[in-house]
Design an enzyme around this catalytic site. Structure first.
Site, short mmCIF file in Angstrom:
data_model
loop_
_atom_site.label_atom_id
_atom_site.label_comp_id
_atom_site.label_asym_id
_atom_site.label_seq_id
_atom_site.Cartn_x
_atom_site.Cartn_y
_atom_site.Cartn_z
N LYS A 60 -83.60 14.75 38.88
CA LYS A 60 -82.19 14.99 39.17
C LYS A 60 -81.93 15.04 40.67
O LYS A 60 -80.95 14.50 41.17
CB LYS A 60 -81.73 16.29 38.50
CG LYS A 60 -81.58 16.14 36.98
CD LYS A 60 -81.50 17.47 36.26
CE LYS A 60 -81.48 17.26 34.74
NZ LYS A 60 -81.56 18.50 33.98
N GLN A 104 -81.64 24.78 35.03
CA GLN A 104 -82.55 24.04 34.15
C GLN A 104 -83.03 24.94 33.01
O GLN A 104 -83.55 26.03 33.24
CB GLN A 104 -83.75 23.52 34.96
CG GLN A 104 -84.72 22.65 34.17
CD GLN A 104 -84.08 21.35 33.65
OE1 GLN A 104 -83.36 20.68 34.38
NE2 GLN A 104 -84.35 21.02 32.42
N ASP A 127 -72.85 20.82 33.55
CA ASP A 127 -73.58 20.59 32.31
C ASP A 127 -72.63 20.58 31.11
O ASP A 127 -72.98 20.13 30.04
CB ASP A 127 -74.65 21.68 32.11
CG ASP A 127 -76.05 21.14 32.29
OD1 ASP A 127 -76.22 19.90 32.24
OD2 ASP A 127 -76.99 21.94 32.47
#
Length: 299
Positions: A60, A104, A127
């Site tokens: 990422k 994460q 997200d």
């Protein structure tokens, strides 16, 4: 693998589509930088040293660098307290140079994921998992600020492959909060008729056989057989399952939830694993970060 002679499905190349999207994003980032002297910023928070999580985070961060998005790296020890992690999230919420925050998952057992994800400002929830974003996704006439990256990527693959969704029968296999549930809601918003198949569904084959669009997100290797697919259907395979393969150096290979070799001969469109949905997830994360920045920069 299906030999070319008996393969009828058009392969949806997620890698190529994601690359096109990244180029579009890079161009928009350059525009923002030239006009306003600012670029989007994405904070990627990782707790502990899980190998798979570190791999994802590195990927990422690298993707951010490629398109000109500033990556804010937050690496915290495994034993960080929940309170300290939430305090870090609050700090990022108030940082004007951060337009997206990604924590994460999974987090260590002593930390409540829901508490941490709810602490992320809805304006920076790239997200798309904040309860308010999911709630708006579930309501007619409401638009969430962000859509979850993998479901958004699935729909983008369908759109960019000119696959009609309106009025089509779509079957989603799996009902996770991360993929199955939000992708069902997105298909409903796109005017498809949606059925969700899950572990308690009776006779899943007969339901999947009626689908014009199949989104497979059950996490079971090759669960969906070729003869479960309606001829000409579009198959988006979100599954990434490691199966033993002594011929590989790693000792395993990745397969989807759909038996690719069989399904290729029946489906109209199909995504490979790897190289289908995976690259799209990261591209949509970058897109969400850019969109978050555009709402703030230049206002």
């Amino acid at each position: 693998m299906a030999s070319p002679s008996d393969q009828t499905a058009k392969i949806i190349d997620g890698k190529a589509i994601a690359q096109t999207i990244r180029s579009e994003i890079a161009e928009e980032v350059r525009d923002l930088s030239e006009k306003h002297g600012k670029v989007p910023g994405l904070a990627v928070v990782i707790v502990g040293a899980r190998k798979d999580s570190q791999t994802y985070v590195t990927m990422k961060r690298k993707a951010c660098a490629e398109v000109g998005i500033k990556s804010v790296d937050v690496d915290l020890p495994e034993d960080v307290s929940e309170a300290d992690l939430i305090s870090k999230v609050h700090q990022l919420n108030s940082d004007p140079d951060v337009h997206g925050i990604l924590v994460q998952l999974p987090l260590p057992k002593h930390i409540n994921e829901e508490n941490v994800l709810s602490a992320i400002s809805i304006d920076k929830d790239v997200d798309g998992f904040h309860p308010l974003n999911i709630g708006k996704l579930a309501m007619k006439g409401r638009e969430p600020l962000f859509l979850p990256c993998t479901p958004k990527g699935c729909l983008e693959l369908l759109k960019r492959s000119d696959i009609k969704m309106k009025g089509q029968r779509a079957v989603v296999v799996g009902r996770s909060n991360i993929v199955g549930l939000p992708v069902s809601l997105l298909l409903l918003k796109a005017d498809a008729t949606v059925t969700t198949v899950h572990s308690h569904t009776k006779d899943p084959e007969s339901i999947i056989r009626e689908a014009d669009i199949v989104i497979a997100a059950a996490g079971q290797a090759c669960m969906i057989k070729g003869d479960w697919i309606k001829p000409g259907a579009a198959v988006i395979d979100v599954g990434t399952n490691a199966v033993s393969d002594p011929s590989r150096k790693s000792g395993y290979r990745l397969v989807g939830d759909v038996d690719y070799a069989e399904a290729c001969k029946v489906a109209g469109f199909i995504t490979p694993v790897p190289g289908g949905v995976g690259p799209m997830t990261v591209a949509m994360l970058l897109r969400n970060t850019l969109d978050g920045a555009k709402r703030v920069i230049g206002q």
